[in-house]
Scaffold this active site. Structure first.
Site, PDB file in Angstrom:
ATOM      1  N   LYS A 116       0.822  -1.205   0.000  1.00 11.43           N
ATOM      2  CA  LYS A 116       0.000   0.000   0.000  1.00 11.43           C
ATOM      3  C   LYS A 116       0.855   1.253   0.000  1.00 11.43           C
ATOM      4  O   LYS A 116       0.528   2.252  -0.649  1.00 11.43           O
ATOM      5  CB  LYS A 116      -0.934  -0.018   1.211  1.00 11.43           C
ATOM      6  CG  LYS A 116      -2.082  -1.005   1.108  1.00 11.43           C
ATOM      7  CD  LYS A 116      -3.003  -0.882   2.302  1.00 11.43           C
ATOM      8  CE  LYS A 116      -4.262  -1.731   2.134  1.00 11.43           C
ATOM      9  NZ  LYS A 116      -3.977  -3.156   2.068  1.00 11.43           N
ATOM     10  N   GLU A 200      -2.764   6.709   8.132  1.00  9.36           N
ATOM     11  CA  GLU A 200      -3.473   7.736   7.375  1.00  9.36           C
ATOM     12  C   GLU A 200      -4.442   8.477   8.288  1.00  9.36           C
ATOM     13  O   GLU A 200      -4.911   7.937   9.295  1.00  9.36           O
ATOM     14  CB  GLU A 200      -4.277   7.114   6.234  1.00  9.36           C
ATOM     15  CG  GLU A 200      -3.438   6.498   5.143  1.00  9.36           C
ATOM     16  CD  GLU A 200      -4.276   5.880   4.043  1.00  9.36           C
ATOM     17  OE1 GLU A 200      -3.729   5.674   2.951  1.00  9.36           O
ATOM     18  OE2 GLU A 200      -5.468   5.591   4.280  1.00  9.36           O
ATOM     19  N   HIS A 235     -14.456  -3.508   9.081  1.00  7.77           N
ATOM     20  CA  HIS A 235     -13.716  -3.095   7.882  1.00  7.77           C
ATOM     21  C   HIS A 235     -13.894  -4.063   6.719  1.00  7.77           C
ATOM     22  O   HIS A 235     -13.113  -4.041   5.759  1.00  7.77           O
ATOM     23  CB  HIS A 235     -12.219  -2.928   8.189  1.00  7.77           C
ATOM     24  CG  HIS A 235     -11.941  -1.995   9.320  1.00  7.77           C
ATOM     25  ND1 HIS A 235     -12.236  -0.655   9.257  1.00  7.77           N
ATOM     26  CD2 HIS A 235     -11.423  -2.207  10.559  1.00  7.77           C
ATOM     27  CE1 HIS A 235     -11.899  -0.083  10.401  1.00  7.77           C
ATOM     28  NE2 HIS A 235     -11.415  -1.005  11.207  1.00  7.77           N
ATOM     29  N   ARG A 292      -7.003  -8.141  -8.807  1.00  4.13           N
ATOM     30  CA  ARG A 292      -7.740  -9.396  -8.982  1.00  4.13           C
ATOM     31  C   ARG A 292      -9.201  -9.071  -9.231  1.00  4.13           C
ATOM     32  O   ARG A 292      -9.605  -7.908  -9.202  1.00  4.13           O
ATOM     33  CB  ARG A 292      -7.620 -10.252  -7.717  1.00  4.13           C
ATOM     34  CG  ARG A 292      -8.034  -9.482  -6.466  1.00  4.13           C
ATOM     35  CD  ARG A 292      -8.115 -10.348  -5.245  1.00  4.13           C
ATOM     36  NE  ARG A 292      -8.218  -9.595  -4.008  1.00  4.13           N
ATOM     37  CZ  ARG A 292      -9.317  -9.026  -3.534  1.00  4.13           C
ATOM     38  NH1 ARG A 292     -10.445  -9.103  -4.225  1.00  4.13           N
ATOM     39  NH2 ARG A 292      -9.311  -8.375  -2.389  1.00  4.13           N
TER      40      ARG A 292
END
Length: 672
Positions: A116, A200, A235, A292
């Site tokens: 990420k 973040e 999440h 994917r």
């Protein structure tokens, strides 16, 4: 085009890929673990190869075993599905080295987007907007704490190599950071073999909107519009829909072009999803790219009319995309609900067990239709602790969102599933919730609407109790309150109509609902049946069909009003499906339950599911307060913290770190 395809996955995605491959005339190869020897995906393919033990690392994560299976069966291509090895760059490279087509992007693209933090650096260079945060290599806890303090709370810690909500924590203050970081890194290392994280700014009331992109080897790249995946628990996505409510053409174009730019930045090929976090004012930021096919791809298929698995296979074979951007249009609205074996009222913990009954209303599977079910299990199959507890994906389509919502609510109310706890009733409440219906969406919707979505359980109504009693009577041979004696056998003793020499008849039933014990009595006096419940005497008539299969259609009349239900009797319980909901009532046997109280554990904490102990924070003799963390279990690749239910002293700890425990095993004894 290759002629033999190995599907390196299991469950519904393996069945989904097999369905398209069969339609295209391809021979299919399944792989399976010990736990999946009789799984539905094995039967869906032309041949199958056993690749190892039940745990993923002993089977579906074994690249060597999968490549050997391809060699043995002559497979020229491998479709990885999603999860497992689908985003593993080493596996993609190994396929290429073996001369086998990997149905996915090149390993360089997987590597670029697999981290990420590295992906965000690439996206910044490509001009794709990013959320403020730290995505660097310095992983010292003190340094990460400084970065979080500088960004400002709340912050989100995410596993750099993660996905599916694993290795992710929201931190509200600086004092919570160190513990959350340690837990996040531990879960990331367990799930992905990499404990690196990024930090973040946590956006307030954001939406999660993703863009489906597709690229070929001829330089073409398109976006197939967006999906709104804002509704999540832990999440992880619960409901997805396309198109996103409230999306303007201008914003759709901007997000689509940003997604295509992201794909081109890594020379992408095949199906991919670029995920964005979107603020209420419409500003959007790149989150990650999944290299994917996504779980929620059917909603895109429903609104575009294109089979994305077919696109994957054709692109992998070197063919160009079948359409250009200007050829793509949106028709109608589609919604997908993920049906899980889990308990929403207990933190969505997975439910393990055998699906005694699993039945959907009329639908299509793995193809285009207004009601579609993509499933990987069937009645009689077992939900095990080794894999994701998904039962099926229910996808519906309507001419607009209003019709799609109505169709989804109706179908959810018609599903019959017995044997494990499920989220079906929760999904129906969610679909019918005012905020969801009005498209007041954000990733915190479930928490925000908690009281509406998790209402206190209403006690079973008189109608429900009567329906259950009627089903129990039918099992005894009394399928109706009105058995015509003229049509019955000559022997009165063989008549199942409650007749007695005295002319009167009474029978008591005990039905347990949570901690409430319902005592119901039926009486037959003359030609009249009466049901006694809650100190009321109600005129009672019933008709039942299907009693031989314990799956009954029941109609009752209480004091002149009718009620209908499907009642399934299984494992000592009556499951009453009525008015779009379900009530489960334990059938009480006074003899069998006579000594229940003497066997109860006082002060014991039990395992909510099978799993492994990965952390212990207490020992015998420790004082604990209500809510203190006692131990952490790992199950289904997620961490679950067991906390103290009250103040007390730890008497005994029954397991050590690394021990496997079964569902219901006593973990810790606490005296108060």
């Amino acid at each position: 085009m290759f002629n033999t395809l190995l599907i390196a996955n299991r469950g519904e995605i393996a069945c989904r890929v097999a369905a398209t491959a069969r339609r295209m005339g391809l021979r299919t190869v399944a792989v399976y673990s010990d736990a999946d020897a009789r799984a539905r995906h094995v039967a869906a393919c032309d041949t199958a190869v056993h690749i190892g033990g039940s745990e993923p690392r002993a089977s579906y994560l074994r690249a060597d075993a999968i490549l050997e299976a391809a060699r043995q069966t002559g497979a020229q291509a491998i479709h990885p599905g999603y999860g497992f090895l689908s985003e593993n760059e080493d596996f993609a490279e190994a396929c290429a080295a073996a001369g086998i087509v990997f149905v996915g992007p090149p390993n360089s693209a997987i590597a670029a987007m697999g981290s990420k933090s590295a992906a965000k650096t690439l996206m910044e260079k490509a001009g794709v907007p990013l959320v403020p945060g730290y995505h660097g290599d310095n992983q010292e806890p003190a340094f990460l704490q400084e970065q979080a303090d500088e960004i400002g709370y709340p912050v989100l810690i995410k596993a750099s190599a993660g996905g599916g909500g694993k290795g992710m924590r929201i931190v509200e203050s600086t004092g919570q950071f160190a513990e959350a970081l340690a837990s996040c890194k531990r879960e990331a290392a367990s799930s992905f073999g990499d404990d690196k994280v990024l930090i973040e700014r946590y956006l307030q009331k954001p939406r999660h909107i993703e863009i489906q992109v597709f690229a070929d080897t001829h330089g073409n790249c398109v976006y197939l519009f967006e999906r709104d995946c804002s509704v999540q628990r832990r999440h992880q996505k619960v409901v997805e829909e396309a198109p996103a409510p409230g999306m303007t053409e201008e914003r759709r174009s901007a997000m689509g072009e940003a997604a295509v730019a992201a794909a081109r930045a890594v020379s992408y090929v095949g199906a991919g999803t670029v995920e964005f976090i979107v603020e209420p004012d419409g500003r959007f930021y790149f989150m990650e790219m999944n290299t994917r096919l996504q779980v929620e791809h059917p909603v895109t298929e429903m609104i575009t009319g294109h089979d994305l698995v077919e696109w994957q296979l054709r692109v992998a074979a070197g063919q160009p995309l079948p359409v250009s951007q200007q050829d793509l249009t949106i028709t109608g609205h589609a919604i997908e609900a993920r049906i899980y074996a889990e308990n929403p009222d207990n933190g969505f913990l997975p439910s393990i067990g055998t699906l005694g009954t699993l039945r959907f209303p009329p639908h299509v599977e793995f193809t285009d239709g207004d009601i579609r079910v993509d499933g990987g299990v069937k009645a009689g199959d077992t939900i095990t602790p080794f894999y994701d507890p998904m039962i099926a994906k229910l996808i519906v389509r309507g001419s607009d969102r209003v019709q799609a919502l109505a169709r989804m609510a109706r179908v959810l109310g018609e599903i019959r599933c017995v044997g494990v706890q499920t989220n079906i009733a929760f999904l129906k409440r969610l679909i019918e919730d005012q905020a969801f219906a009005q498209a007041d969406l954000d990733t915190g919707l479930i928490e925000r609407r908690h009281d509406a979505l998790f209402p206190p359980a209403a006690p079973a109504s008189e109608d429900v109790l009567a329906l259950a009693v009627a089903a129990l009577l039918a099992r005894q041979g009394m399928a109706s309150s009105d058995t015509p004696r003229a049509q019955a056998p000559a022997d009165p003793w063989s008549l199942p109509d409650g007749w007695r020499v005295s002319g009167d008849y009474a029978q008591a039933f005990g039905l347990i609902e949570d901690s409430t014990h319902h005592e119901i009595t039926i009486e037959h006096v003359g030609q009249r049946w009466t049901l006694m419940v809650n100190n009321q005497a109600l005129a009672f008539d019933w008709t039942v069909t299907g009693a031989a299969d314990n799956d009954m259609k029941v109609r009752v009349r209480l004091d002149g009003h009718d009620a209908m239900a499907t009642v399934i009797i299984a494992d000592g319980r009556a499951h009453v499906f009525a008015a779009g909901g379900i009530k489960t009532l334990q059938i009480h046997d006074a003899v069998a339950h006579a000594d229940d109280e003497s066997s109860a554990h006082d002060g014991g904490l039990t395992a909510p599911m099978p799993g492994k102990i990965i952390s212990l924070t207490v020992k015998a003799g420790d004082k604990v307060s209500r809510g203190d963390a006692l131990l952490v279990m790992e199950a289904m690749k997620m961490e679950h913290t067991i906390t103290a239910p009250a103040d007390g002293t730890v008497e005994e700890v029954f397991f050590d770190v690394g021990d496997q425990v079964t569902d219901g095993a006593e973990l810790i004894s606490i005296s108060q």
